[in-house]
Design a protein around this motif. Structure first.
Motif, mmCIF file in Angstrom:
data_model
loop_
_atom_site.group_PDB
_atom_site.id
_atom_site.type_symbol
_atom_site.label_atom_id
_atom_site.label_comp_id
_atom_site.label_asym_id
_atom_site.label_seq_id
_atom_site.Cartn_x
_atom_site.Cartn_y
_atom_site.Cartn_z
ATOM 1 N N UNK A 144 23.003 -15.366 19.743
ATOM 2 C CA UNK A 144 23.259 -14.287 18.783
ATOM 3 C C UNK A 144 24.195 -13.234 19.372
ATOM 4 N N UNK A 145 24.017 -12.910 20.648
ATOM 5 C CA UNK A 145 24.831 -11.854 21.261
ATOM 6 C C UNK A 145 26.301 -12.270 21.352
ATOM 7 N N UNK A 146 26.551 -13.535 21.705
ATOM 8 C CA UNK A 146 27.942 -14.012 21.781
ATOM 9 C C UNK A 146 28.545 -14.095 20.382
ATOM 10 N N UNK A 147 27.792 -14.638 19.436
ATOM 11 C CA UNK A 147 28.285 -14.792 18.066
ATOM 12 C C UNK A 147 28.604 -13.422 17.449
ATOM 13 N N UNK A 214 15.270 -18.745 -0.367
ATOM 14 C CA UNK A 214 15.213 -18.731 1.090
ATOM 15 C C UNK A 214 15.524 -17.394 1.729
ATOM 16 N N UNK A 215 16.159 -17.454 2.913
ATOM 17 C CA UNK A 215 16.404 -16.237 3.689
ATOM 18 C C UNK A 215 17.675 -16.410 4.518
ATOM 19 N N UNK A 216 17.954 -15.417 5.360
ATOM 20 C CA UNK A 216 19.107 -15.465 6.258
ATOM 21 C C UNK A 216 18.657 -15.170 7.685
ATOM 22 N N UNK A 217 19.579 -15.373 8.617
ATOM 23 C CA UNK A 217 19.334 -15.032 10.015
ATOM 24 C C UNK A 217 20.512 -14.215 10.522
ATOM 25 N N UNK A 218 20.229 -12.995 10.988
ATOM 26 C CA UNK A 218 21.296 -12.120 11.482
ATOM 27 C C UNK A 218 21.283 -12.088 13.008
ATOM 28 N N UNK A 219 22.443 -11.778 13.568
ATOM 29 C CA UNK A 219 22.672 -11.982 15.000
ATOM 30 C C UNK A 219 22.158 -10.850 15.877
ATOM 31 N N UNK A 220 20.836 -10.782 16.013
ATOM 32 C CA UNK A 220 20.245 -9.842 16.974
ATOM 33 C C UNK A 220 18.864 -10.352 17.365
ATOM 34 N N UNK A 221 18.553 -10.262 18.656
ATOM 35 C CA UNK A 221 17.254 -10.713 19.146
ATOM 36 C C UNK A 221 16.297 -9.555 19.331
ATOM 37 N N UNK A 228 16.261 -12.486 24.312
ATOM 38 C CA UNK A 228 16.828 -11.493 23.394
ATOM 39 C C UNK A 228 18.322 -11.715 23.117
ATOM 40 N N UNK A 229 19.049 -12.332 24.040
ATOM 41 C CA UNK A 229 20.477 -12.575 23.821
ATOM 42 C C UNK A 229 20.744 -13.812 22.968
ATOM 43 N N UNK A 230 19.735 -14.659 22.846
ATOM 44 C CA UNK A 230 19.896 -15.894 22.067
ATOM 45 C C UNK A 230 19.183 -15.838 20.722
ATOM 46 N N UNK A 231 18.149 -15.002 20.609
ATOM 47 C CA UNK A 231 17.338 -14.973 19.385
ATOM 48 C C UNK A 231 18.091 -14.406 18.191
#
Length: 683
Positions: A144-147, A214-221, A228-231
């Protein structure tokens, strides 16, 4: 002599009714809110149907989507690749064709509630996804952190990372958040308890619709999570929007009051880093209060009781340090910020406000004066119906502003334009509200204008005479048709097309007609209108008639399409800065086109048009040009440079460079400035 309990209750009911009217004025009436939501809904519905499988879906979210237009509020956008899908379980993969869909698996068993890891199951062609991949335990996951870092500035240049978003401002006026995320067509198991809780609100149809989408997933852990950097964080933005739409207007206004209370009282003197509460906490609070049926009757007479009920729940949460996410209660929204000494300070601040009772609302800059007026004149705001606050002109202004804001076409592809028209045709046969029908009318005009210029550029490149003749014949009809059912200002697209195809006299004929219409005293330009004259001229008529006869908006140019050769450097400069569109004030465009056309016919009249443009740009007080001053000075400079008045052109370009860079055309302006300096004879 003290008031009796009955008198106090009557006073509270009266104050609540008055506050209801005040909030209708500040937040909007139910009709205004419906206009804002429905114009956005229908435009987004068209966009989703038109977006190709390998395209990107855009969704407006947050308070703007919910129907708020509060001063200083930001606009939230969510983007996700249409051909990427998150699944919750491997058996769900059977619903997709993996030949054209990238599958991602949500793995949440090691993550805190409300968070998950995203495992890439099938290959992706998206460069940002490929670059964000990391390997853990012999599996490939999307970090998530890189994206987030890679996508932060893909929509607006110079955005900065803020939470899961890229943040910045448009024209220095509107702040935005852009979140690049992934979509999931399934409702998460961790949120299944929410379905079982929904006994009274929202209704079963709304619940079914929410679960089905459904739902979404946003880029933060999670800051305390093991990865935390990947979640990634679960996002229920679509579900929240539908819950807000399921509120009655009193509940919605209470939500608005909570937002004002937070911004103007709780967070008034705090900088961004010290704010512990945000508007999402307010939304969560009122969701819980409505669902738990704490207040059985949400009506104008109970508005302040509803606010106070929410405030007490918020105070309890802060005291306990627990704010349960509405859909996944195990996810404590206070976990990383509201704890320790900070939690204690916040509780003491809120408790001091609590001790003041409803008088604490006097600290709000937006509503203080209204409350004082009510106290001194108790009958001032009591009216039978909220509709009496707004007139026909108010609703027309709201509607046409929202239509202009939303009904734009995001394509330079001929196939997509055809698909737009086909989609609109299909939707017209489905149940639509009155606001959605008029929005589709304007959207169709925009598609026809766009198609005309795309067709012309395509067949100009081929150079085949017969094809050019046929394409021109078809193309010419499109802006003509659009001018018949678009805004008054849409006539200028036809003039642009005539100028582009060297038909200067035809262009001037259209410009003259447009000039007459734009000079009418009843014209509604952007949000400016002479109310009485507008009502006398078009009051009571259909919105279609009003739009064609009495409404003008700024001219929107898509920077990948050449409309006017003289503006190519500006459009290219904007594109280099990832600025997809240019907005030109309608009166600036009118005089600009008039000047360009008369150059080929009558130099005296050409100079007269330039003089009118110069007076407008030099002396406008924000009525006709408002924030679009960089492009307006630029266009004036272009005209002056064409006539050989190099000193005047140099001054105009310098003025353009000093304005706020709304259009990101500085590269073009600097190049033009250099050309003028090099062409100026040395003394």
């Amino acid at each position: 002599m003290e008031s009796s309990p009955a008198e106090l209750c009557e006073g509270l009911r009266h104050m609540s009714e008055s506050m209801f009217m005040v909030l209708c004025e500040i937040v909007g009436t139910s009709q205004q809110v419906a206009i804002r939501r429905e114009t956005t809904d229908i435009t987004e519905m068209v966009e989703r149907r038109v977006t190709p499988n390998d395209g990107v879906i855009q969704m407006i979210s947050g308070s703007d989507r919910e129907g708020f237009r509060l001063k200083g509020s930001d606009v939230d956008f969510m983007y996700w690749p249409n051909n990427h899908r998150v699944i919750m379980d491997m058996f769900q993969s059977e619903y997709y064709n993996i030949a054209n869909t990238t599958l991602i698996l949500s793995e949440s068993y090691e993550s805190p509630p409300g968070f998950t890891l995203l495992q890439l199951l099938t290959p992706t062609t998206l460069r940002e996804v490929q670059s964000a991949c990391v390997r853990m335990n012999d599996r490939v996951y999307i970090s998530s952190s890189i994206y987030r870092q890679l996508t932060c500035s893909t929509v607006f240049s110079n955005s900065t990372v803020h939470g899961p978003c890229g943040s910045g401002s448009i024209a220095g006026i509107v702040e935005y958040d852009t979140a690049h995320c992934f979509v999931c067509d399934f409702w998460p198991l961790s949120a299944s308890s929410w379905i079982d809780r929904c006994h009274l609100w929202p209704g079963p149809e709304v619940v079914d619709d929410i679960v089905r989408n459904g739902c979404h997933f946003v880029a933060i852990g999670h800051q305390l999570g093991p990865h935390k950097n990947e979640e990634w964080r679960f996002s229920f933005s679509q579900a929240e929007y539908k819950c807000v739409c399921a509120m009655n207007h009193c509940q919605f206004l209470t939500y608005g009051l909570l937002k004002l209370f937070l911004k103007e009282i709780v967070n008034q003197h705090l900088n961004e880093n010290n704010k512990l509460l945000c508007s999402y906490h307010m939304k969560t609070c009122i969701f819980w209060v409505i669902e738990q049926n704490t207040l059985p009757h949400w009506c104008p007479q109970n508005l302040l009781v509803g606010f106070w009920t929410c405030f007490k729940l918020l105070l309890k949460w802060v005291y306990e340090g627990i704010c349960p996410n509405f859909f996944i209660p195990q996810n404590n929204l206070f976990l990383t910020k509201v704890h320790g000494s900070a939690q204690n300070r916040l509780f003491l601040q809120l408790h001091e406000l609590y001790k003041k009772g409803l008088a604490c609302l006097l600290q709000s800059s937006s509503i203080r004066s209204y409350i004082i007026d009510v106290l001194y004149n108790p009958r001032l705001f009591v009216r039978a119906d909220e509709i009496l606050i707004k007139s026909e002109v108010d609703y027309d202004t709201e509607l046409f502003f929202e239509i202009n804001r939303t009904a734009t076409v995001h394509t330079v592809n001929l196939h997509s334009c055809v698909k737009y028209l086909y989609t609109v045709e299909q939707l017209l046969n489905s149940p639509l509200t009155q606001y959605q029908v008029i929005t589709l009318q304007k959207l169709t005009a925009s598609v026809l204008q766009r198609t005309a210029f795309i067709l012309h550029s395509m067949y100009t490149i081929t150079g085949v005479n017969k094809q050019m003749y046929i394409a021109d014949k078809i193309s010419r009809q499109m802006p003509k048709l659009a001018a018949k059912f678009g805004f008054v200002s849409d006539m200028l697209y036809l003039a642009m097309y005539y100028y582009k195809t060297l038909r200067y006299r035809e262009a001037l004929s259209v410009i003259k007609m447009t000039k007459v219409k734009l000079a009418q005293p009843y014209l509604m330009h952007e949000t400016h209108v002479h109310r009485e004259r507008y009502t006398e001229a078009v009051g009571g008529q259909s919105w279609s008639t009003k739009m064609r006869q009495a409404v003008a908006q700024d001219i929107l140019l898509y920077n990948k399409i050449c409309y006017i050769n003289e503006l190519i450097p500006e459009q290219q400069s904007a594109l280099q800065n990832r600025q997809p569109t240019s907005n030109i004030p309608v009166f600036v465009m009118l005089h600009f086109l008039e000047f360009l056309c008369y150059r080929h016919i009558d130099t005296t009249l050409s100079q007269a048009a330039l003089d009118e443009l110069q007076v407008l740009v030099h002396h406008d007080q924000g009525l006709y040009i408002h924030v679009l001053r960089d492009i307006s000075w630029e266009i004036l400079g272009i005209c002056q440079q064409i006539t050989g008045n190099l000193q005047a052109a140099l001054y105009s370009y310098q003025q353009s460079l000093t304005q706020y860079p709304v259009h990101n055309i500085r590269t073009a302006t600097q190049r033009r400035t250099q050309d003028v300096v090099q062409s100026t004879p040395h003394q």
